[in-house]
Write a protein that holds these residues in place. Structure first.
Motif, PDB file in Angstrom:
ATOM      1  N   VAL A 245      -2.079  -1.113  -1.238  1.00  0.00           N
ATOM      2  CA  VAL A 245      -2.374  -1.776  -2.508  1.00  0.00           C
ATOM      3  C   VAL A 245      -2.422  -0.759  -3.642  1.00  0.00           C
ATOM      4  O   VAL A 245      -1.901  -1.011  -4.748  1.00  0.00           O
ATOM      5  CB  VAL A 245      -3.691  -2.572  -2.419  1.00  0.00           C
ATOM      6  N   SER A 246      -3.006   0.399  -3.400  1.00  0.00           N
ATOM      7  CA  SER A 246      -3.056   1.441  -4.428  1.00  0.00           C
ATOM      8  C   SER A 246      -1.656   1.903  -4.803  1.00  0.00           C
ATOM      9  O   SER A 246      -1.353   2.133  -5.982  1.00  0.00           O
ATOM     10  CB  SER A 246      -3.884   2.639  -3.937  1.00  0.00           C
ATOM     11  N   SER A 247      -0.779   2.045  -3.812  1.00  0.00           N
ATOM     12  CA  SER A 247       0.604   2.437  -4.086  1.00  0.00           C
ATOM     13  C   SER A 247       1.300   1.383  -4.945  1.00  0.00           C
ATOM     14  O   SER A 247       2.058   1.703  -5.862  1.00  0.00           O
ATOM     15  CB  SER A 247       1.376   2.641  -2.783  1.00  0.00           C
ATOM     16  N   LEU A 248       1.041   0.097  -4.666  1.00  0.00           N
ATOM     17  CA  LEU A 248       1.639  -0.982  -5.450  1.00  0.00           C
ATOM     18  C   LEU A 248       1.122  -0.950  -6.885  1.00  0.00           C
ATOM     19  O   LEU A 248       1.906  -1.095  -7.838  1.00  0.00           O
ATOM     20  CB  LEU A 248       1.312  -2.328  -4.791  1.00  0.00           C
ATOM     21  N   GLU A 249      -0.178  -0.754  -7.039  1.00  0.00           N
ATOM     22  CA  GLU A 249      -0.751  -0.673  -8.382  1.00  0.00           C
ATOM     23  C   GLU A 249      -0.153   0.492  -9.161  1.00  0.00           C
ATOM     24  O   GLU A 249       0.178   0.365 -10.347  1.00  0.00           O
ATOM     25  CB  GLU A 249      -2.270  -0.527  -8.291  1.00  0.00           C
ATOM     26  N   GLY A 250       0.012   1.648  -8.495  1.00  0.00           N
ATOM     27  CA  GLY A 250       0.596   2.800  -9.170  1.00  0.00           C
ATOM     28  C   GLY A 250       2.035   2.570  -9.580  1.00  0.00           C
ATOM     29  O   GLY A 250       2.461   2.983 -10.662  1.00  0.00           O
ATOM     30  N   ALA A 251       2.818   1.892  -8.720  1.00  0.00           N
ATOM     31  CA  ALA A 251       4.224   1.646  -9.035  1.00  0.00           C
ATOM     32  C   ALA A 251       4.373   0.677 -10.200  1.00  0.00           C
ATOM     33  O   ALA A 251       5.279   0.812 -11.027  1.00  0.00           O
ATOM     34  CB  ALA A 251       4.941   1.100  -7.800  1.00  0.00           C
ATOM     35  N   LEU A 252       3.474  -0.304 -10.284  1.00  0.00           N
ATOM     36  CA  LEU A 252       3.578  -1.307 -11.341  1.00  0.00           C
ATOM     37  C   LEU A 252       2.984  -0.822 -12.665  1.00  0.00           C
ATOM     38  O   LEU A 252       3.338  -1.342 -13.734  1.00  0.00           O
ATOM     39  CB  LEU A 252       2.873  -2.595 -10.912  1.00  0.00           C
TER      40      LEU A 252
ATOM     41  N   LEU B 155       3.741  -5.288  -0.677  1.00  0.00           N
ATOM     42  CA  LEU B 155       3.606  -6.699  -1.056  1.00  0.00           C
ATOM     43  C   LEU B 155       2.892  -7.496   0.032  1.00  0.00           C
ATOM     44  O   LEU B 155       2.071  -8.372  -0.265  1.00  0.00           O
ATOM     45  CB  LEU B 155       4.976  -7.294  -1.346  1.00  0.00           C
ATOM     46  N   ARG B 156       3.212  -7.217   1.295  1.00  0.00           N
ATOM     47  CA  ARG B 156       2.536  -7.918   2.400  1.00  0.00           C
ATOM     48  C   ARG B 156       1.045  -7.640   2.371  1.00  0.00           C
ATOM     49  O   ARG B 156       0.220  -8.557   2.537  1.00  0.00           O
ATOM     50  CB  ARG B 156       3.117  -7.478   3.740  1.00  0.00           C
ATOM     51  N   ALA B 157       0.679  -6.366   2.174  1.00  0.00           N
ATOM     52  CA  ALA B 157      -0.740  -6.008   2.136  1.00  0.00           C
ATOM     53  C   ALA B 157      -1.424  -6.682   0.955  1.00  0.00           C
ATOM     54  O   ALA B 157      -2.531  -7.234   1.086  1.00  0.00           O
ATOM     55  CB  ALA B 157      -0.894  -4.488   2.047  1.00  0.00           C
ATOM     56  N   PHE B 158      -0.787  -6.657  -0.205  1.00  0.00           N
ATOM     57  CA  PHE B 158      -1.356  -7.290  -1.406  1.00  0.00           C
ATOM     58  C   PHE B 158      -1.585  -8.782  -1.183  1.00  0.00           C
ATOM     59  O   PHE B 158      -2.656  -9.312  -1.502  1.00  0.00           O
ATOM     60  CB  PHE B 158      -0.412  -7.062  -2.594  1.00  0.00           C
ATOM     61  N   LEU B 159      -0.584  -9.478  -0.652  1.00  0.00           N
ATOM     62  CA  LEU B 159      -0.707 -10.916  -0.450  1.00  0.00           C
ATOM     63  C   LEU B 159      -1.799 -11.255   0.563  1.00  0.00           C
ATOM     64  O   LEU B 159      -2.531 -12.245   0.399  1.00  0.00           O
ATOM     65  CB  LEU B 159       0.626 -11.506   0.006  1.00  0.00           C
ATOM     66  N   GLU B 160      -1.926 -10.450   1.598  1.00  0.00           N
ATOM     67  CA  GLU B 160      -2.943 -10.741   2.612  1.00  0.00           C
ATOM     68  C   GLU B 160      -4.345 -10.534   2.042  1.00  0.00           C
ATOM     69  O   GLU B 160      -5.267 -11.324   2.317  1.00  0.00           O
ATOM     70  CB  GLU B 160      -2.724  -9.861   3.844  1.00  0.00           C
TER      71      GLU B 160
ATOM     72  N   GLY C 298      -3.730  -6.226  11.541  1.00  0.00           N
ATOM     73  CA  GLY C 298      -3.782  -5.271  12.646  1.00  0.00           C
ATOM     74  C   GLY C 298      -3.712  -3.842  12.169  1.00  0.00           C
ATOM     75  O   GLY C 298      -3.292  -2.953  12.924  1.00  0.00           O
ATOM     76  N   TRP C 299      -4.112  -3.612  10.916  1.00  0.00           N
ATOM     77  CA  TRP C 299      -4.110  -2.270  10.340  1.00  0.00           C
ATOM     78  C   TRP C 299      -5.565  -1.813  10.157  1.00  0.00           C
ATOM     79  O   TRP C 299      -6.506  -2.581  10.341  1.00  0.00           O
ATOM     80  CB  TRP C 299      -3.422  -2.240   8.971  1.00  0.00           C
ATOM     81  N   THR C 300      -5.698  -0.554   9.734  1.00  0.00           N
ATOM     82  CA  THR C 300      -7.021  -0.076   9.334  1.00  0.00           C
ATOM     83  C   THR C 300      -7.257  -0.476   7.880  1.00  0.00           C
ATOM     84  O   THR C 300      -6.312  -0.708   7.113  1.00  0.00           O
ATOM     85  CB  THR C 300      -7.119   1.448   9.467  1.00  0.00           C
ATOM     86  N   GLN C 301      -8.545  -0.537   7.493  1.00  0.00           N
ATOM     87  CA  GLN C 301      -8.864  -0.895   6.110  1.00  0.00           C
ATOM     88  C   GLN C 301      -8.321   0.138   5.145  1.00  0.00           C
ATOM     89  O   GLN C 301      -7.828  -0.198   4.055  1.00  0.00           O
ATOM     90  CB  GLN C 301     -10.380  -1.041   5.942  1.00  0.00           C
ATOM     91  N   SER C 302      -8.376   1.411   5.540  1.00  0.00           N
ATOM     92  CA  SER C 302      -7.872   2.464   4.644  1.00  0.00           C
ATOM     93  C   SER C 302      -6.365   2.340   4.464  1.00  0.00           C
ATOM     94  O   SER C 302      -5.843   2.615   3.371  1.00  0.00           O
ATOM     95  CB  SER C 302      -8.229   3.850   5.200  1.00  0.00           C
ATOM     96  N   ALA C 303      -5.643   1.892   5.495  1.00  0.00           N
ATOM     97  CA  ALA C 303      -4.195   1.717   5.368  1.00  0.00           C
ATOM     98  C   ALA C 303      -3.882   0.602   4.383  1.00  0.00           C
ATOM     99  O   ALA C 303      -2.975   0.729   3.541  1.00  0.00           O
ATOM    100  CB  ALA C 303      -3.578   1.411   6.731  1.00  0.00           C
ATOM    101  N   VAL C 304      -4.623  -0.499   4.459  1.00  0.00           N
ATOM    102  CA  VAL C 304      -4.411  -1.602   3.509  1.00  0.00           C
ATOM    103  C   VAL C 304      -4.719  -1.132   2.100  1.00  0.00           C
ATOM    104  O   VAL C 304      -3.966  -1.431   1.153  1.00  0.00           O
ATOM    105  CB  VAL C 304      -5.294  -2.811   3.893  1.00  0.00           C
TER     106      VAL C 304
END
Length: 322
Positions: free
Chosen positions: A51-58, A21-26, A41-47
């Motif tokens: 987001v992909s994990s959130l999309e898959g869960a929803l 959720l934090r990654a999605f909102l940012e 302070g993350w890598t782009q691939s981590a973000v």
């Protein structure tokens, strides 16, 4: 005719990570995975993975449309934003309140005390506590020890200032922090013969023939247990519950009464106090009680500390600190 779908049918709620959720909102705020990654302070691939994990869960399709420059919320993403904000803000609020609780910068303290503890011990402790922890919401009750312990057990109080008299056995089922042992005084009219001489502690036997003023008709379980320990049964002539009223009866020459050290500071000038020689031990032990097995809040521990400091201000002859 086909049945209409039930819009209120229960929906399986997926387990969602707050990191997702934090990654999605940012990303939604910045309109860019790259900028969101830099902000977090993350890598782009981590973000992107979050987001992909959130999309898959929803399982509601993509949350962002990828554009040549940056991203844009889809309709599913637009619907999710306020809910994600509510979850993250609620958790942040809980975190702030827990920090305040730990640092005694918030939360509440509900305590009770018996009447004579309210004469000096509790006011001194409460003043110190409020000065140090002004944001803690404090509520206070006054009552007899058995009632306070019932309130404590029922969860209506966090702490109770209680006492045992006449060497009584402390109540079980509670964590008891010993604050002080009280000595006794006998209150007599200012013109009483015993008040006219400079003498040490008096034996209550010298007043065996006096009329006594007490909160109950029987001495057992009260401060008048001290008289029973000295070998006589006092004659209770007047049953008076309120402390200032007892002083009025004494000042009028209607009898004598026992005064615990906690109340000694508030005696009126037309009443004299004589220190009592009680060889049977302290007249009353005073404790800060909490329920055994329940973790006390930091505010409770802080208030116990303030009570111990206040106990140091009680006349030294009446204290025996644990």
């Amino acid at each position: 005719m086909a049945a209409m779908p039930n819009s209120h049918a229960p929906v399986d709620v997926p387990d969602l990570s707050t990191v997702w959720l934090r990654a999605f909102l940012e990303v939604a705020r910045q309109g860019s995975f790259t900028v969101a990654a830099r902000t977090l302070g993350w890598t782009q691939s981590a973000v992107s993975r979050q987001v992909s994990s959130l999309e898959g869960a929803l399982s509601g399709g993509p949350l962002f449309d990828r554009l040549p420059r940056g991203v844009r919320l889809t309709e599913a993403g637009r619907i999710l934003v306020p809910y994600a904000q509510a979850v993250v803000e609620a958790l942040q609020g809980a975190g702030h309140e827990l920090v305040a609780l730990r640092e005694v910068a918030g939360g509440r303290l509900r305590f009770g005390a018996f009447a004579t503890a309210d004469a000096a011990l509790v006011p001194h402790a409460l003043a110190a506590f409020r000065a140090r922890h002004p944001k803690v919401a404090v509520t206070r009750e006054e009552g007899f020890t058995p009632v306070l312990l019932e309130r404590l057990t029922a969860g209506h109080l966090d702490l109770a200032v209680v006492s045992t008299t006449g060497g009584g056995i402390p109540p079980t089922g509670y964590e008891l922090r010993h604050l002080l042992d009280e000595s006794l005084y006998v209150a007599v009219p200012a013109g009483h013969p015993l008040a006219a001489v400079d003498r040490g502690p008096v034996r209550l036997g010298h007043l065996a023939d006096a009329d006594w003023i007490s909160g109950g008709s029987r001495p057992e379980g009260t401060l008048l247990d001290a008289a029973l320990r000295q070998g006589f049964r006092p004659r209770v002539a007047h049953v008076v519950g309120e402390w200032t009223a007892k002083q009025g009866y004494v000042a009028a020459g209607l009898g004598v009464t026992l005064v615990p050290a906690l109340a000694a500071e508030s005696v009126r000038p037309d009443v004299a106090l004589l220190s009592v020689l009680d060889e049977g031990g302290p007249a009353r032990a005073v404790y800060a009680a909490t329920v055994r097995g329940r973790s006390p809040a930091p505010a409770v521990e802080a208030f116990v500390g303030a009570l111990r400091e206040a106990a140091e201000r009680i006349p030294r002859a009446s204290r025996t600190m644990a």
